[in-house]
Design a protein around this motif. Structure first.
Motif, short mmCIF file in Angstrom:
data_model
loop_
_atom_site.label_atom_id
_atom_site.label_comp_id
_atom_site.label_asym_id
_atom_site.label_seq_id
_atom_site.Cartn_x
_atom_site.Cartn_y
_atom_site.Cartn_z
N ASP A 1 3.62 9.35 9.94
CA ASP A 1 2.43 10.00 10.49
C ASP A 1 1.73 10.86 9.44
N ASP A 2 2.50 11.48 8.55
CA ASP A 2 1.90 12.26 7.46
C ASP A 2 1.11 11.36 6.53
N LEU A 3 1.65 10.19 6.21
CA LEU A 3 0.94 9.24 5.36
C LEU A 3 -0.37 8.81 6.00
N ALA B 1 18.35 11.19 -2.86
CA ALA B 1 18.73 11.58 -1.49
C ALA B 1 17.52 11.77 -0.59
N SER B 2 16.33 11.74 -1.16
CA SER B 2 15.11 11.93 -0.36
C SER B 2 14.63 10.60 0.19
N PRO B 3 14.19 10.57 1.45
CA PRO B 3 13.78 9.30 2.06
C PRO B 3 12.49 8.75 1.46
N ILE B 4 12.39 7.44 1.47
CA ILE B 4 11.19 6.77 0.97
C ILE B 4 10.96 5.51 1.81
N TRP B 5 9.68 5.19 2.08
CA TRP B 5 9.32 4.04 2.91
C TRP B 5 8.99 2.84 2.04
N GLU B 6 9.26 1.64 2.58
CA GLU B 6 8.99 0.41 1.85
C GLU B 6 7.49 0.23 1.61
N ALA B 7 7.14 -0.24 0.43
CA ALA B 7 5.76 -0.17 -0.06
C ALA B 7 4.79 -1.09 0.66
N MET B 8 5.13 -2.37 0.81
CA MET B 8 4.18 -3.30 1.44
C MET B 8 4.02 -3.00 2.93
N THR B 9 5.11 -2.64 3.59
CA THR B 9 5.03 -2.31 5.01
C THR B 9 4.17 -1.07 5.21
N ALA B 10 4.36 -0.06 4.36
CA ALA B 10 3.56 1.16 4.47
C ALA B 10 2.09 0.88 4.24
N THR C 1 0.52 -1.91 4.78
CA THR C 1 0.03 -2.66 5.94
C THR C 1 -0.28 -1.71 7.09
N TRP C 2 0.61 -0.76 7.32
CA TRP C 2 0.39 0.19 8.40
C TRP C 2 -0.84 1.05 8.13
N LEU C 3 -1.02 1.50 6.90
CA LEU C 3 -2.19 2.31 6.57
C LEU C 3 -3.48 1.49 6.70
N ALA C 4 -3.41 0.22 6.34
CA ALA C 4 -4.60 -0.62 6.51
C ALA C 4 -4.98 -0.72 7.97
N ALA C 5 -3.98 -0.78 8.85
CA ALA C 5 -4.26 -0.88 10.29
C ALA C 5 -4.81 0.42 10.86
N LYS C 6 -4.56 1.52 10.18
CA LYS C 6 -4.96 2.84 10.68
C LYS C 6 -6.21 3.38 10.00
N THR C 7 -6.82 2.60 9.11
CA THR C 7 -8.04 3.01 8.42
C THR C 7 -9.10 1.92 8.57
N GLU C 8 -10.31 2.22 8.13
CA GLU C 8 -11.40 1.27 8.32
C GLU C 8 -12.08 0.84 7.02
#
Length: 278
Positions: A16-18, A46-55, A57-64
């Motif tokens: 959600d922050d991204l 030790a810090s979490p990180i999200w997979e690049a292509m999936t992230a 894709t999600w940002l593309a769906a949430k922007t215009e």
């Protein structure tokens, strides 16, 4: 006109922050958002990180409007035929708002730890060259190796790096070449070596916002990222605008802005108002 991308590593923060940062960048006048590509957070495993292509894709769906990309995807993480299919799918789903940034892999210990590769730097660059050649075939409707569907519009290729063999790949394959932050002061040296590719610069930025204590902001940025040398620039909106204009005068056509305060939404918004839109 110069382009502005927000570089926002997708580590140590929630999805959600991204999304909030990508939407803020879109509203603030940025042209795109770029993520990184690692299986663990560099220098902080030790810090979490999200997979690049999936992230992305999600940002593309949430922007215009904004373009989505990476600095850069690791070639060794994805089989070329699969990567070709992923890129076409995301490009089409986003209405052409995806660029494919690729690199040979900057953390060999990470590649070995997860069983991805133990190849030498030379071997990794050779493999990247083979991937780039394969992508051209997979995306060419007239080639016998073409995947269906082929892209309805060209997918821009972004390559980074300054080594002679990487620059050969830039000249042969790239639409955009990115200069890593640690080489910002050598932009003029490399511009003549990139052929027809457009030049972009990754810049770590210690942004002194309105009302901030300039000395404190600069000290914190230097403590965190001073090892970047010229790759870190600190100052208020006026000073930063002058700095980026200087890079533009040297041939930079895009900036990947990386904020030393980890890009809270307020920083993104104020940067857009006082630097991008002036």
């Amino acid at each position: 006109m110069v382009e502005w991308f927000l570089y926002v590593p997708q580590s140590r923060q929630g999805i959600d922050d991204l999304v909030a940062k990508a939407r803020a960048a879109e509203s603030a006048g940025f042209d795109g958002v770029a993520l990184l590509d690692h299986l663990e957070t560099p220098m902080a495993p030790a810090s979490p990180i999200w997979e690049a292509m999936t992230a992305a894709t999600w940002l593309a769906a949430k922007t215009e409007r904004i373009t989505l990309g990476h600095l850069v995807l690791c070639d060794a993480f994805r089989q070329p035929a699969v990567l070709a299919k992923q890129a076409v799918t995301l490009a089409e789903a986003s209405g052409g708002r995806f660029e494919l940034g690729l690199g040979s892999g900057s953390m060999p210990d990470e590649l070995a730890k997860f069983g991805v590769s133990t190849a030498s730097p030379r071997e990794r660059v050779d493999a990247l060259g083979r991937t780039l050649s394969a992508l051209k075939r997979y995306w060419d409707a007239d080639d016998e190796a073409a995947q269906i569907p082929t892209p309805s519009a060209p997918i821009p290729i972004v390559l980074g790096g300054v080594g002679p063999r990487m620059l050969n790949l830039v000249r042969e394959h790239a639409d955009w070449w990115n200069l890593p932050a640690t080489y910002v002061d050598r932009l003029a040296e490399f511009i003549p070596q990139i052929g027809s590719a457009k030049a972009s610069v990754q810049q770590m930025t210690g942004f002194v916002r309105r009302g901030d204590d300039a000395a404190a902001t600069t000290e914190k940025a230097q403590r965190r990222f001073g090892h970047f040398g010229a790759g870190l620039v600190c100052g208020d909106a006026h000073a930063l605008a002058d700095h980026f204009r200087g890079l533009e005068a040297q041939g930079a056509q895009r900036f990947y802005v990386w904020f030393a305060d980890f890009a809270p939404v307020d920083t993104i918004v104020e940067f857009g108002e006082t630097v991008i839109r002036v």
